[in-house]
Enzyme design. Structure first.
Site, PDB file in Angstrom:
ATOM      1  N   ASP A   1       0.849  -1.192   0.000  1.00  0.00           N
ATOM      2  CA  ASP A   1       0.000   0.000   0.000  1.00  0.00           C
ATOM      3  C   ASP A   1       0.886   1.244   0.000  1.00  0.00           C
ATOM      4  O   ASP A   1       2.003   1.190  -0.513  1.00  0.00           O
ATOM      5  CB  ASP A   1      -0.950  -0.049   1.212  1.00  0.00           C
ATOM      6  CG  ASP A   1      -2.257   0.684   0.943  1.00  0.00           C
ATOM      7  OD1 ASP A   1      -2.200   1.885   0.656  1.00  0.00           O
ATOM      8  OD2 ASP A   1      -3.332   0.061   1.013  1.00  0.00           O
TER       9      ASP A   1
ATOM     10  N   HIS B   1       1.998   1.895  -3.294  1.00  0.00           N
ATOM     11  CA  HIS B   1       1.175   2.955  -3.862  1.00  0.00           C
ATOM     12  C   HIS B   1       1.836   4.322  -3.823  1.00  0.00           C
ATOM     13  O   HIS B   1       1.191   5.336  -4.031  1.00  0.00           O
ATOM     14  CB  HIS B   1      -0.192   3.006  -3.166  1.00  0.00           C
ATOM     15  CG  HIS B   1      -0.993   1.740  -3.316  1.00  0.00           C
ATOM     16  ND1 HIS B   1      -2.213   1.564  -2.733  1.00  0.00           N
ATOM     17  CD2 HIS B   1      -0.723   0.592  -3.990  1.00  0.00           C
ATOM     18  CE1 HIS B   1      -2.679   0.358  -3.045  1.00  0.00           C
ATOM     19  NE2 HIS B   1      -1.789  -0.252  -3.790  1.00  0.00           N
TER      20      HIS B   1
END
Ligand SMILES: *[C@@H]1O[C@H](CO)[C@@H](O)[C@H](O)[C@H]1NC(C)=O
Ligand SMILES: *[C@@H]1O[C@H](CO)[C@@H](O)[C@H](O)[C@H]1NC(C)=O
Ligand SMILES: *[C@@H]1O[C@H](CO)[C@@H](O)[C@H](O)[C@H]1NC(C)=O
Length: 391
Positions: free
Chosen positions: A217, A240
């Site tokens: 993430d 991310h």
């Protein structure tokens, strides 16, 4: 002769000084309190109590070896600085059902002058937890423990340590002041859900330097209420990317002011540098004075992105524009490869357009040709070699 004597005297003084220094520092080896079946939970609790009440600087030492550790909280305030030196491999319980998801696995709280250092690895053993994580679709999903919570720390350093395979976020920094992560490592597979590297909230003067973050993430996320955050020479990917936000989901959020992201490499990630706010937001805070400079992107899907319509899983209505004001943002000297044709996406709020956004020397290529820029509700200042704005 005089010279030689003074050299000897000097050496003697140095020796004495270092001995005095050593004598002043209380050293607690974890072996002192034992580790039944390799479990150091009770031993560490005792070691912490001894270190925290010590009138002189204390050092807790966990040598090389593999240990098990249940959920634990190290609380201050303490009487003197503490060095927490870990060279071992510390393992969390793999069974997430046995842990309290509202707490972190390891929490440091209300401490000043803490140094957590060493070649140690903290393994959250998250694989089983990732498999059952349905938080994307289920609002009432089971909460999972993060590897680390650093709350209300002042003047502290986390150095060299590795955080591995956390069940959810690796590190949560909350209400800290002057805390530096130096040569810190985060590792988790690309497919691990919600395993953000470092989340920072409500803190001032946080530095993340020379660190390497590979996860499923956000690499680093800067939440509300942060001031003076410096991220330098950090490598991110997979994951991310580096994010500000998301902002605007909760009432009573505080402004974000002063972020410097410099000389970073971001590779094989969904986003590069991103500012995200929820539409139909509750609060009306601002995020300003944010600098992203000297960044190399390699195969990044959205290298530069402001997204004021951040609304995963349709949890909100995009019809109502975000009320979060974004201003004074610099994207400068950003180069490399984009995995989509939109290298720069500035999707600002129709109710509070972005102001004072500077794009300077953006050289991003998609399949060998210059990537484009999309600008909505913003008129960026363009400097040097930058793609022209389209809508
Ligand atoms: C940290 O600094 C804040 C602000 O100066 C202070 O109120 C707090 O007591 C300090 N915490 C510790 C553990 O020293
Ligand atoms: C920040 O913390 C470090 C580590 O304890 C300390 O050496 C430094 O003096 C602190 N800086 C400020 C401005 O207090
Ligand atoms: C490009 O990045 C994506 C993740 O966004 C990754 O899945 C893919 O393997 C990467 N491609 C290469 C060639 O590394």
């Amino acid at each position: 002769m005089d010279m030689k004597l003074s050299v000897i005297q000097f050496t003697l003084i140095l020796l004495l000084a270092s001995f005095a220094n050593y004598a002043q520092c209380l050293v607690i080896d974890i072996k002192k309190y034992g580790a039944p079946n390799g479990d150091i939970t009770s031993g560490l609790t005792k070691a912490w109590k001894e270190a925290c009440t010590s009138r002189t600087k204390a050092k807790i030492y966990i040598p090389k070896g593999t240990y098990n550790l249940l959920q634990i909280e190290f609380r201050g305030p303490c009487n003197a600085p503490i060095d927490f030196h870990v060279d071992g491999m510390i393992k969390a319980p793999a069974e997430y059902t046995k842990m309290d998801g509202n707490k972190q696995w390891i929490r440091f709280d209300h401490i000043s002058h803490l140094t957590l250092l060493g070649s140690g690895v903290f393994d959250g053993q998250g694989a089983a937890a990732w498999k059952q994580n349905d938080c994307g679709i289920n609002k009432n999903c089971r909460k999972l423990p993060m590897n680390f919570g650093f709350g209300f720390l002042n003047h502290s350093i986390i150095r060299d340590i590795t955080s591995k395979d956390s069940k959810t976020f690796h590190v949560n920094v909350l209400s800290c002041n002057n805390v530096s992560f130096i040569h810190f490592t985060v590792t988790a597979p690309e497919t691990s859900l919600n395993t953000d590297g470092i989340h920072i909230g409500r803190s001032t003067d946080i530095k993340i330097l020379n660190s390497n973050i590979a996860t499923g993430d956000d690499c680093i996320s800067v939440g509300d209420g942060n001031k003076q955050v410096m991220i330098e020479k950090v490598t991110c990917g997979p994951g991310h990317g580096i994010s500000v936000g998301s902002l605007g989901m909760y009432a009573y959020e505080q402004n974000v002011e002063g972020l410097f992201v410099k000389s970073c490499t971001i590779k094989n990630t969904q986003n590069g540098v991103r500012i995200k706010t929820w539409p139909s937001s509750v609060g009306a805070i601002h995020a300003s004075d944010m600098h992203f400079e000297d960044i190399t992107m390699i195969n990044v899907s959205n290298p530069v992105i402001i997204d004021q319509e951040y609304c995963p899983w349709n949890r909100c209505s995009k019809q109502i524009p975000s009320k979060i004001k974004i201003s004074k943002v610099v994207f400068k000297d950003i180069r490399g490869t984009s995995a989509t044709k939109e290298g720069v996406t500035l999707l600002c709020s129709r109710s509070v357009p972005c102001e004072e956004v500077l794009l300077s020397n953006i050289d991003l290529k998609f399949k060998g040709t210059p990537a484009i820029a999309k600008c909505i509700n913003v008129k960026p200042i363009l400097q040097g070699n930058v793609p022209a704005c389209t809508r």
